[in-house]
Design a protein around this motif. Structure first.
Motif, PDB file in Angstrom:
ATOM      1  N   SER A   1      10.295   7.085  -7.154  1.00  8.90           N
ATOM      2  CA  SER A   1      10.435   8.518  -6.893  1.00  8.90           C
ATOM      3  C   SER A   1      11.021   8.749  -5.502  1.00  8.90           C
ATOM      4  CB  SER A   1       9.086   9.223  -7.026  1.00  8.90           C
ATOM      5  OG  SER A   1       8.204   8.811  -6.008  1.00  8.90           O
ATOM      6  N   ALA A   2      11.547   9.945  -5.327  1.00  9.43           N
ATOM      7  CA  ALA A   2      12.135  10.310  -4.032  1.00  9.43           C
ATOM      8  C   ALA A   2      11.075  10.262  -2.940  1.00  9.43           C
ATOM      9  CB  ALA A   2      12.741  11.708  -4.116  1.00  9.43           C
ATOM     10  N   ASP A   3      11.526   9.946  -1.748  1.00 15.44           N
ATOM     11  CA  ASP A   3      10.673   9.993  -0.559  1.00 15.44           C
ATOM     12  C   ASP A   3       9.451   9.087  -0.665  1.00 15.44           C
ATOM     13  OD1 ASP A   3      11.206  11.155   1.823  1.00 15.44           O
ATOM     14  OD2 ASP A   3      10.312  13.092   1.340  1.00 15.44           O
ATOM     15  N   SER A   4       9.645   7.869  -1.127  1.00 16.75           N
ATOM     16  CA  SER A   4       8.535   6.922  -1.269  1.00 16.75           C
ATOM     17  C   SER A   4       8.402   6.078  -0.013  1.00 16.75           C
ATOM     18  CB  SER A   4       8.755   6.020  -2.480  1.00 16.75           C
ATOM     19  OG  SER A   4       8.645   6.746  -3.679  1.00 16.75           O
ATOM     20  N   ARG A   5       7.168   5.684   0.259  1.00 13.89           N
ATOM     21  CA  ARG A   5       6.907   4.794   1.402  1.00 13.89           C
ATOM     22  C   ARG A   5       5.861   3.763   1.030  1.00 13.89           C
ATOM     23  NH1 ARG A   5       5.873   6.308   7.607  1.00 13.89           N
ATOM     24  NH2 ARG A   5       8.116   5.977   7.618  1.00 13.89           N
ATOM     25  N   ILE A   6       6.181   2.515   1.368  1.00 21.70           N
ATOM     26  CA  ILE A   6       5.249   1.396   1.233  1.00 21.70           C
ATOM     27  C   ILE A   6       4.835   0.996   2.643  1.00 21.70           C
ATOM     28  CG2 ILE A   6       4.967  -1.013   0.535  1.00 21.70           C
ATOM     29  CD1 ILE A   6       7.438  -0.526  -1.360  1.00 21.70           C
ATOM     30  N   LEU A   7       3.540   0.822   2.850  1.00 25.11           N
ATOM     31  CA  LEU A   7       3.049   0.162   4.051  1.00 25.11           C
ATOM     32  C   LEU A   7       2.793  -1.270   3.634  1.00 25.11           C
ATOM     33  CD1 LEU A   7       2.028   0.174   6.991  1.00 25.11           C
ATOM     34  CD2 LEU A   7      -0.247   0.683   6.059  1.00 25.11           C
ATOM     35  N   GLY A   8       3.476  -2.204   4.264  1.00 28.07           N
ATOM     36  CA  GLY A   8       3.345  -3.609   3.922  1.00 28.07           C
ATOM     37  C   GLY A   8       2.692  -4.400   5.031  1.00 28.07           C
ATOM     38  N   VAL A   9       1.914  -5.377   4.637  1.00 27.39           N
ATOM     39  CA  VAL A   9       1.323  -6.339   5.565  1.00 27.39           C
ATOM     40  C   VAL A   9       1.629  -7.710   4.979  1.00 27.39           C
ATOM     41  CG1 VAL A   9      -0.805  -7.185   6.635  1.00 27.39           C
ATOM     42  CG2 VAL A   9      -0.525  -4.729   6.197  1.00 27.39           C
ATOM     43  N   SER A  10       2.036  -8.630   5.846  1.00 32.43           N
ATOM     44  CA  SER A  10       2.375  -9.970   5.370  1.00 32.43           C
ATOM     45  C   SER A  10       1.920 -11.020   6.371  1.00 32.43           C
ATOM     46  CB  SER A  10       3.888 -10.092   5.157  1.00 32.43           C
ATOM     47  OG  SER A  10       4.563 -10.048   6.398  1.00 32.43           O
ATOM     48  N   THR A  11       1.964 -12.235   5.913  1.00 30.75           N
ATOM     49  CA  THR A  11       1.737 -13.371   6.787  1.00 30.75           C
ATOM     50  C   THR A  11       2.719 -13.270   7.961  1.00 30.75           C
ATOM     51  OG1 THR A  11       1.123 -14.663   4.840  1.00 30.75           O
ATOM     52  CG2 THR A  11       1.696 -15.899   6.845  1.00 30.75           C
TER      53      THR A  11
ATOM     54  N   PHE B   1       0.878  -1.169   0.000  1.00 27.46           N
ATOM     55  CA  PHE B   1       0.000   0.000   0.000  1.00 27.46           C
ATOM     56  C   PHE B   1       0.916   1.218   0.000  1.00 27.46           C
ATOM     57  CE2 PHE B   1      -2.461   3.386   1.991  1.00 27.46           C
ATOM     58  CZ  PHE B   1      -3.599   3.371   1.191  1.00 27.46           C
ATOM     59  N   ILE B   2       0.787   2.055  -1.004  1.00 29.31           N
ATOM     60  CA  ILE B   2       1.698   3.188  -1.158  1.00 29.31           C
ATOM     61  C   ILE B   2       1.133   4.395  -0.423  1.00 29.31           C
ATOM     62  CG2 ILE B   2       2.976   4.619  -2.798  1.00 29.31           C
ATOM     63  CD1 ILE B   2       3.409   1.410  -2.864  1.00 29.31           C
ATOM     64  N   THR B   3       1.911   4.919   0.511  1.00 28.02           N
ATOM     65  CA  THR B   3       1.478   6.104   1.251  1.00 28.02           C
ATOM     66  C   THR B   3       2.154   7.370   0.753  1.00 28.02           C
ATOM     67  OG1 THR B   3       3.136   5.845   2.997  1.00 28.02           O
ATOM     68  CG2 THR B   3       1.019   4.731   3.327  1.00 28.02           C
ATOM     69  N   ASN B   4       3.284   7.222   0.056  1.00 31.55           N
ATOM     70  CA  ASN B   4       4.000   8.380  -0.467  1.00 31.55           C
ATOM     71  C   ASN B   4       4.839   7.947  -1.660  1.00 31.55           C
ATOM     72  OD1 ASN B   4       4.445  11.218   0.018  1.00 31.55           O
ATOM     73  ND2 ASN B   4       6.579  10.696   0.427  1.00 31.55           N
ATOM     74  N   GLY B   5       4.971   8.811  -2.653  1.00 29.83           N
ATOM     75  CA  GLY B   5       5.846   8.535  -3.786  1.00 29.83           C
ATOM     76  C   GLY B   5       5.236   7.613  -4.810  1.00 29.83           C
TER      77      GLY B   5
ATOM     78  N   LEU C   1       2.416   2.108  -8.764  1.00 36.33           N
ATOM     79  CA  LEU C   1       1.462   2.503  -7.730  1.00 36.33           C
ATOM     80  C   LEU C   1       1.874   3.842  -7.132  1.00 36.33           C
ATOM     81  CD1 LEU C   1       1.183  -0.959  -5.929  1.00 36.33           C
ATOM     82  CD2 LEU C   1      -0.352  -0.015  -7.675  1.00 36.33           C
ATOM     83  N   THR C   2       0.897   4.712  -6.933  1.00 42.75           N
ATOM     84  CA  THR C   2       1.123   6.018  -6.313  1.00 42.75           C
ATOM     85  C   THR C   2       0.292   6.071  -5.028  1.00 42.75           C
ATOM     86  OG1 THR C   2      -0.610   6.936  -7.719  1.00 42.75           O
ATOM     87  CG2 THR C   2       1.661   7.136  -8.519  1.00 42.75           C
ATOM     88  N   PRO C   3       0.362   7.157  -4.247  1.00 41.68           N
ATOM     89  CA  PRO C   3      -0.346   7.182  -2.956  1.00 41.68           C
ATOM     90  C   PRO C   3      -1.796   6.709  -3.060  1.00 41.68           C
ATOM     91  CG  PRO C   3       1.082   9.061  -3.083  1.00 41.68           C
ATOM     92  CD  PRO C   3       1.108   8.404  -4.454  1.00 41.68           C
ATOM     93  N   GLY C   4      -2.119   5.744  -2.207  1.00 41.53           N
ATOM     94  CA  GLY C   4      -3.422   5.109  -2.209  1.00 41.53           C
ATOM     95  C   GLY C   4      -3.468   3.862  -3.066  1.00 41.53           C
ATOM     96  N   GLY C   5      -2.430   3.630  -3.899  1.00 37.99           N
ATOM     97  CA  GLY C   5      -2.367   2.436  -4.734  1.00 37.99           C
ATOM     98  C   GLY C   5      -2.094   1.201  -3.893  1.00 37.99           C
TER      99      GLY C   5
ATOM    100  N   VAL D   1       5.873   3.492  -6.616  1.00 38.14           N
ATOM    101  CA  VAL D   1       6.553   2.198  -6.568  1.00 38.14           C
ATOM    102  C   VAL D   1       6.033   1.338  -7.714  1.00 38.14           C
ATOM    103  CG1 VAL D   1       6.990   0.133  -5.184  1.00 38.14           C
ATOM    104  CG2 VAL D   1       6.795   2.363  -4.055  1.00 38.14           C
ATOM    105  N   HIS D   2       6.948   0.796  -8.501  1.00 42.39           N
ATOM    106  CA  HIS D   2       6.611  -0.099  -9.610  1.00 42.39           C
ATOM    107  C   HIS D   2       6.624  -1.525  -9.062  1.00 42.39           C
ATOM    108  CE1 HIS D   2       7.221  -0.616 -14.221  1.00 42.39           C
ATOM    109  NE2 HIS D   2       6.417  -1.556 -13.748  1.00 42.39           N
ATOM    110  N   VAL D   3       5.521  -2.239  -9.231  1.00 41.03           N
ATOM    111  CA  VAL D   3       5.404  -3.619  -8.750  1.00 41.03           C
ATOM    112  C   VAL D   3       5.133  -4.525  -9.945  1.00 41.03           C
ATOM    113  CG1 VAL D   3       4.158  -5.213  -7.230  1.00 41.03           C
ATOM    114  CG2 VAL D   3       4.496  -2.826  -6.521  1.00 41.03           C
TER     115      VAL D   3
END
Length: 185
Positions: free
Chosen positions: A122-132, A80-84, A102-106, A86-88
């Protein structure tokens, strides 16, 4: 607790999280932190705190290189992208093969057994990750512990050895796929 204090117990991050199901708060920048390559991974919750249900972590970085293609045998993972940006990339080898920036909210979901990779765009990117549950500490085994929040400076980057990567992968059901490249498409 500082990383130095935590190091005196079982692992470099001991004591930062409760280690059992208990209510708690973390200040901004809090959590178990490790640098992997040019990115900061911060574990916020583990299976220890969630009765073995899930882990939650963040990934902070600037535009960089693609993370090598890999498969998690027993782990489901959420991006879940909160900033910046990320190509997945994902390929289930059964007909689903796609990639998205993916961009914020993606949001992206990678079920166990799906080959995937990502690259911060992009600069200053953040992923919120959840996993098993149990997977979050993979980043600690792949990286170098730190108590410094924020995106690592170039002199803080940490490149794990092939042996360290393979050991972390084996411990957390992750198979790296050097034979597979999403960039050749």
């Amino acid at each position: 607790m500082s990383l130095d204090e935590a190091t005196s117990t079982t692992h470099p991050h001991a004591g930062i999280l409760p280690g059992k199901p208990a209510p708690f708060f973390l200040a901004p920048g809090g959590g178990e932190k490790s640098v992997v390559f040019d990115t900061l991974f911060t574990v916020l919750l583990t299976g220890d705190e969630t009765n073995g249900q899930y882990d939650v972590f963040t990934c902070d970085g600037n535009a960089g290189q693609i993370i090598p293609a890999h498969v998690h045998l027993d782990t489901n993972e959420i991006f879940f992208i909160t900033n910046g940006a990320v190509h997945v990339w994902m390929d289930d080898e059964n007909g689903f093969k796609r990639d998205e920036v993916l961009t914020p909210g993606g949001f992206g979901y990678v079920p166990q057994g799906v080959i995937h990779a990502f690259r911060i765009e992009s600069a200053d990117s953040r992923i919120l990750g959840v996993s098993t549950a149990g997977f979050g500490r993979f980043f600690h085994e792949m990286g170098k512990a730190t108590d410094k929040p924020g995106i690592p400076a170039p002199d803080e980057f940490f490149a794990p050895s092939i042996e360290q990567m393979m050991s972390a992968g084996q411990a957390h059901g992750t198979i790296f796929r050097p034979d597979y490249s999403f960039l050749d498409d």
